[in-house]
Design a protein around this motif. Structure first.
Motif, PDB file in Angstrom:
ATOM      1  N   THR A 668      17.009  79.789  64.632  1.00 50.39           N
ATOM      2  CA  THR A 668      16.058  80.392  65.572  1.00 50.39           C
ATOM      3  C   THR A 668      15.174  79.300  66.167  1.00 50.39           C
ATOM      4  OG1 THR A 668      14.481  80.881  63.773  1.00 50.39           O
ATOM      5  CG2 THR A 668      16.101  82.571  64.304  1.00 50.39           C
ATOM      6  N   SER A 669      13.967  79.162  65.650  1.00 49.61           N
ATOM      7  CA  SER A 669      13.042  78.110  66.072  1.00 49.61           C
ATOM      8  C   SER A 669      11.938  78.000  65.030  1.00 49.61           C
ATOM      9  CB  SER A 669      12.437  78.413  67.442  1.00 49.61           C
ATOM     10  OG  SER A 669      11.567  79.527  67.366  1.00 49.61           O
ATOM     11  N   ASN A 670      11.278  76.842  65.002  1.00 45.14           N
ATOM     12  CA  ASN A 670      10.162  76.669  64.070  1.00 45.14           C
ATOM     13  C   ASN A 670       9.060  77.677  64.346  1.00 45.14           C
ATOM     14  OD1 ASN A 670      11.083  74.494  62.454  1.00 45.14           O
ATOM     15  ND2 ASN A 670      10.651  73.054  64.126  1.00 45.14           N
ATOM     16  N   GLU A 671       8.844  77.976  65.616  1.00 50.27           N
ATOM     17  CA  GLU A 671       7.789  78.922  65.983  1.00 50.27           C
ATOM     18  C   GLU A 671       8.051  80.298  65.401  1.00 50.27           C
ATOM     19  OE1 GLU A 671       5.794  80.901  70.028  1.00 50.27           O
ATOM     20  OE2 GLU A 671       7.412  79.424  70.178  1.00 50.27           O
ATOM     21  N   LEU A 672       9.292  80.773  65.517  1.00 54.71           N
ATOM     22  CA  LEU A 672       9.623  82.096  64.987  1.00 54.71           C
ATOM     23  C   LEU A 672       9.548  82.116  63.466  1.00 54.71           C
ATOM     24  CD1 LEU A 672      12.592  83.190  67.302  1.00 54.71           C
ATOM     25  CD2 LEU A 672      10.261  84.086  67.281  1.00 54.71           C
ATOM     26  N   VAL A 673       9.947  81.020  62.844  1.00 54.87           N
ATOM     27  CA  VAL A 673       9.853  80.947  61.379  1.00 54.87           C
ATOM     28  C   VAL A 673       8.400  80.957  60.946  1.00 54.87           C
ATOM     29  CG1 VAL A 673      10.361  79.537  59.347  1.00 54.87           C
ATOM     30  CG2 VAL A 673      12.070  79.774  61.153  1.00 54.87           C
ATOM     31  N   ASP A 674       7.545  80.243  61.665  1.00 54.16           N
ATOM     32  CA  ASP A 674       6.113  80.252  61.342  1.00 54.16           C
ATOM     33  C   ASP A 674       5.530  81.655  61.484  1.00 54.16           C
ATOM     34  OD1 ASP A 674       6.173  77.554  60.851  1.00 54.16           O
ATOM     35  OD2 ASP A 674       5.445  76.969  62.852  1.00 54.16           O
ATOM     36  N   GLY A 696      10.974  89.093  74.164  1.00 57.57           N
ATOM     37  CA  GLY A 696      10.535  88.809  75.521  1.00 57.57           C
ATOM     38  C   GLY A 696      11.275  87.629  76.120  1.00 57.57           C
ATOM     39  N   SER A 697      10.525  86.657  76.628  1.00 56.53           N
ATOM     40  CA  SER A 697      11.138  85.511  77.294  1.00 56.53           C
ATOM     41  C   SER A 697      11.917  84.617  76.343  1.00 56.53           C
ATOM     42  CB  SER A 697      10.065  84.672  77.996  1.00 56.53           C
ATOM     43  OG  SER A 697       9.124  84.181  77.061  1.00 56.53           O
ATOM     44  N   GLN A 698      11.717  84.787  75.017  1.00 58.29           N
ATOM     45  CA  GLN A 698      12.458  83.996  74.033  1.00 58.29           C
ATOM     46  C   GLN A 698      13.843  84.573  73.761  1.00 58.29           C
ATOM     47  OE1 GLN A 698       8.883  84.061  71.189  1.00 58.29           O
ATOM     48  NE2 GLN A 698       9.793  82.069  70.740  1.00 58.29           N
ATOM     49  N   GLY A 699      14.108  85.786  74.227  1.00 57.42           N
ATOM     50  CA  GLY A 699      15.410  86.391  74.043  1.00 57.42           C
ATOM     51  C   GLY A 699      15.408  87.480  72.992  1.00 57.42           C
ATOM     52  N   VAL A 700      16.500  87.585  72.254  1.00 56.66           N
ATOM     53  CA  VAL A 700      16.667  88.618  71.223  1.00 56.66           C
ATOM     54  C   VAL A 700      17.233  87.960  69.969  1.00 56.66           C
ATOM     55  CG1 VAL A 700      17.792  90.784  70.596  1.00 56.66           C
ATOM     56  CG2 VAL A 700      17.114  90.388  72.967  1.00 56.66           C
ATOM     57  N   LEU A 701      16.637  88.248  68.836  1.00 61.01           N
ATOM     58  CA  LEU A 701      17.126  87.737  67.556  1.00 61.01           C
ATOM     59  C   LEU A 701      17.940  88.820  66.869  1.00 61.01           C
ATOM     60  CD1 LEU A 701      17.261  85.593  65.338  1.00 61.01           C
ATOM     61  CD2 LEU A 701      15.155  86.571  64.385  1.00 61.01           C
TER      62      LEU A 701
END
Length: 813
Positions: A668-674, A696-701
């Motif tokens: 995913t990304s460090n931001e989402l993990v945080d 949103g603008s980051q997409g869908v997990l």
């Protein structure tokens, strides 16, 4: 022997009965080897929905590739976001096509500049379709205004938006150079919306020629008085008075409707002046035109080649000013055309209703949710765009009875009437201190609009537009709001079989959401009455009875393949839906609705608590990040993570005891993990084995439990998305194979200026996702992720809570 000059009355009456009455009407020509109309356009015309024709010469002979593709996508998007269906018209591989599909449009525009790509007017169509290139390949071609008008009329389209109209060239008294656009307007009944004639033409002679041809000519006032100039493409003022003036799109639609009702076979030319801030000074344009004409005369450029040559020289002379003006005016014309088509659709539907003994009342609304916020459930911010009313769309049978069909998708959730009250400042207020907020404790002037709303309704509408057979299961009261909602469903072509009308004595009220907005369309106050589905409502016992007598039999008699539950149901009713779906082997999805209501799934009454993988109560959920966090917190507070069976599944996932932060950050990304998004998803997987978190603008997990022996576990193609694998090889009872985690980036980064409304975007995503899974049995959630995101983008750019353009994406399913 001569024939008798008279006929008996009986024979005459018989002859009259057998003679067909010829009346002007919309006609869809049959598809043939030379002429094809897309399914979307054919259906839209049959349903009297607004359709706008678009030409293709601007792409094949105006802009280079890929700029032309970008412009084509932009113009079609503008039609859709303004309530219309685009019908881009061109010649592709020797076939005249009305309504180019995305891949067809790409093939055509990418052929710009090729010798086999022609510029096609009326005279050229037979050659382009009947002959082939020297290499044996069929021709491609962009249609001019004249060529587009012909093909649009054959398909039954009445509104055509373009850039600039052709005309009488300067010096035509010696060259006889008159555009075929003008003669086509004299013989083909299509309304052409343009920015007037290109300024290098002879405007007075052009208007005179149009008058001779019997063409109705008018200019949109665009906020000005009744006496306005006929625009000259790059400039609003030409010094040449317009024959007629139109105040707005409604007046234009009335003229078109009357014109066509009379069966007149000439066209209409409606000029839309270029937006004020893009209009170039007349003296600058005239100076550039003079220079360009001199260059054309020196080069011996005449006839059809003159216009592109002069436009090219104008670009060189004026720099980017004329290029920016070109794009601005064509976009403005397309928006105006979509609005005119929408008003024309409304008039035609009103007439159709009257002919069938029905009247379209103020309560007759289209199945959309253009209100500022979706009813008790928007996890997205309210749009600041004012809602626009759309014409009601009646089914081809104009019966008031709801359309009956067997559904493979049930959507159980809210159905509401949304009212939007947009404050209008009083005219007597001081200009120096305008009041933008409505006054309290008194009446305020406002523009009030209504629409069909509710999360369940939005999800069902999206799935319906994507081609699924949908049944919306909800309740309305026997009141005005309920009658309005049922009429709206019928108008949208959706079944009302699953809508329970509660009796008068139940004390229930049809759900309503009322938003009061200020002068800037920002929310001031909202009131919601969603008690009809709540357990504490006075009609709660009636709802319970309705489940046993109304919805449960429908589930049992024709079990759907998919069931979507929205969280507007209280926990006890959610439990009943879940219990009823178990024997039917139905795939169950959960739409959380809001932060507060998303937690209801984890407050089910005993003994109906959520069951766990491999036989979960819920198979799929579509929360946003905030709803996911609320769901996680509710499950933890309720002690659901303390259940032994929950730990067995978590242990079988194969995640190291030290955690998997690095793997999650890579997936995913460090931001989402945080933020804890991947971690929360994983801990909810035993209860919901497939979670699509909307970011949103980051997409869908997408986070999933993969079953044991799933081919993705051993495929190199999927290796980047396998977060962990089951290490308990001896334990086959659970059937856990591992964790699949994949972040799907947003398919399009929509600029802020193109975002029309965030209302209903998440509902559109969910409805499209389910429609895809239902239409392709055995398909995976990941296979539908792109199309669901594309559908959400269409809604993001639409005034409506579910974009009416979703049907264009069906081909991707």
């Amino acid at each position: 022997m001569s024939r008798s000059p008279w006929i008996c009355r009986a024979c005459l009456a018989t002859a009259r009965r057998l003679t067909p009455t010829v009346t002007p009407k919309r006609q869809i020509s049959s598809n043939s080897r030379y002429f094809q109309v897309s399914e979307e356009v054919r259906q839209a015309i049959a349903e009297h929905r607004p359709v706008v024709a678009l030409e293709t010469t601007i792409y094949t002979h105006g802009y280079p590739y890929p700029e032309n593709l970008s412009l084509a996508a932009r113009l079609e998007s503008l039609v859709r976001t303004n309530g219309g269906v685009p019908a881009t018209i061109g010649i592709l591989e020797g076939v005249a096509r009305v309504g180019l599909a995305a891949d067809e449009l790409m093939r055509l525009v990418s052929s710009a500049g090729d010798p086999g790509t022609l510029k096609l007017s009326r005279r050229d169509l037979g050659f382009a379709l009947g002959l082939r290139q020297p290499n044996g390949q069929p021709f491609n071609g962009g249609t001019t205004i004249a060529g587009t008008m012909i093909l649009a009329h054959m398909a039954g389209i009445k509104v055509f938006a373009t850039g600039g109209l052709g005309g009488v060239h300067r010096g035509a008294e010696t060259t006889m150079d008159v555009s075929a656009d003008l003669t086509e307007l004299g013989r083909t009944p299509v309304a052409v919306i343009s920015s007037g004639c290109k300024a290098f033409l002879d405007l007075p002679k052009t208007l005179e020629y149009l008058e001779t041809q019997g063409v109705a000519v008018a200019t949109f006032a665009d906020g000005r008085g009744n006496n306005v100039d006929f625009p000259a493409f790059w400039t609003r003022e030409s010094g040449v008075p317009s024959p007629k003036t139109l105040r707005d799109e409604t007046e234009a639609a009335r003229v078109i409707h009357a014109h066509c009702s009379l069966g007149l076979q000439s066209g209409l030319s409606f000029a839309n002046p270029i937006p004020q801030h893009h209009s170039l000074p007349l003296e600058v344009i005239e100076a550039g035109i003079y220079e360009a004409l001199q260059l054309a005369n020196t080069a011996g450029i005449t006839g059809a080649a003159a216009t592109p040559y002069i436009l090219s020289k104008m670009k060189e002379i004026t720099g980017n000013d004329s290029v920016e003006a070109n794009r601005a005016l064509i976009e403005s014309n397309v928006i105006r055309g979509a609005k005119v088509a929408q008003e024309l659709s409304r008039l035609e539907l009103e007439e159709l209703s009257e002919q069938n003994g029905r009247s379209v009342s103020a309560g007759h609304i289209v199945a959309r949710a253009a209100a500022p916020s979706r009813s008790e459930g928007s996890s997205l911010r309210r749009s600041s765009v004012p809602p626009q009313s759309s014409p009601p769309r009646l089914s081809q049978t104009t019966k008031s009875k709801s359309i009956e069909h067997t559904a493979n998708v049930f959507v159980a959730g809210s159905l509401a009437i949304d009212l939007s009250c947009d404050y209008i400042p009083r005219s007597e207020q001081d200009a120096g201190s305008p009041v933008t907020q409505p006054e309290l404790r008194t009446s305020n002037p406002a523009q009030i609009s209504q629409a069909l709303g509710g999360v369940g309704s939005n999800v069902a509408r999206a799935a319906h537009l994507m081609g699924a057979n949908v049944r919306l299961c909800s309740a309305v009261a026997d009141d005005l709001g309920g009658k309005t909602a049922l009429e709206a469903l019928n108008a949208a072509g959706m079944s009302a079989t699953g809508i329970k009308t509660l009796p008068d004595d139940s004390g229930s009220r049809t759900a309503q959401y009322v938003a009061v907005n200020d002068n800037n369309k920002d929310l001031v106050l909202a009131m919601a009455d969603m008690s009809i589905l709540e357990s504490n409502a006075s009609g709660a016992n009636t709802i319970s009875a309705a489940f046993d007598d109304f919805w449960l039999p429908q589930l049992q008699q024709a079990p759907p393949s998919h069931l979507v539950l929205d969280a507007n149901w209280p926990p006890e009713h959610l439990a009943r839906w879940l219990e009823a779906s178990k024997p039917t082997d139905t795939h169950v999805s959960f739409e959380p609705v809001s932060n507060a209501k998303s937690t209801r799934l984890f407050h089910l009454p005993k003994p109906h608590e959520l069951s766990i993988f491999p036989n979960p109560s819920i198979h799929l959920a579509t929360p946003n990040a905030y709803e996911l966090a609320a769901m996680y917190a509710a499950a933890r507070e309720r002690g659901l993570f303390d259940r032994a069976e929950w730990w067995q599944v978590i242990d079988a996932l194969g995640i190291p005891h030290s955690g998997a932060r690095t793997q999650m950050a890579l997936a995913t990304s460090n931001e989402l993990v945080d933020q804890g998004v991947p971690q929360q998803s994983i801990q909810l997987l035993p209860f919901i084995p497939s979670i699509c978190t909307k970011l949103g603008s980051q997409g869908v997990l997408l986070t999933q439990i993969l079953p044991a022996h799933d081919e993705r576990l051993t495929s190199g193609q999927y290796a980047p998305y396998i977060l962990s694998r089951c290490a308990n090889e001896t334990d086959d009872t659970l059937g856990v194979g591992g964790v699949y985690m994949r972040l799907f980036p947003a398919v399009e980064q929509v600029p802020p200026e193109e975002i029309v409304s965030v209302n209903g975007v998440g509902d559109t995503f969910a409805g499209t996702l389910i429609a895809g899974l239902a239409s392709r049995p055995g398909s995976r959630v990941e296979d539908m992720m792109e199309i669901a995101q594309r559908a959400a983008v269409l809604t993001l750019k639409s005034k409506e809570s579910v974009s009416p353009g979703l049907g264009t994406l069906r081909i991707l399913l």
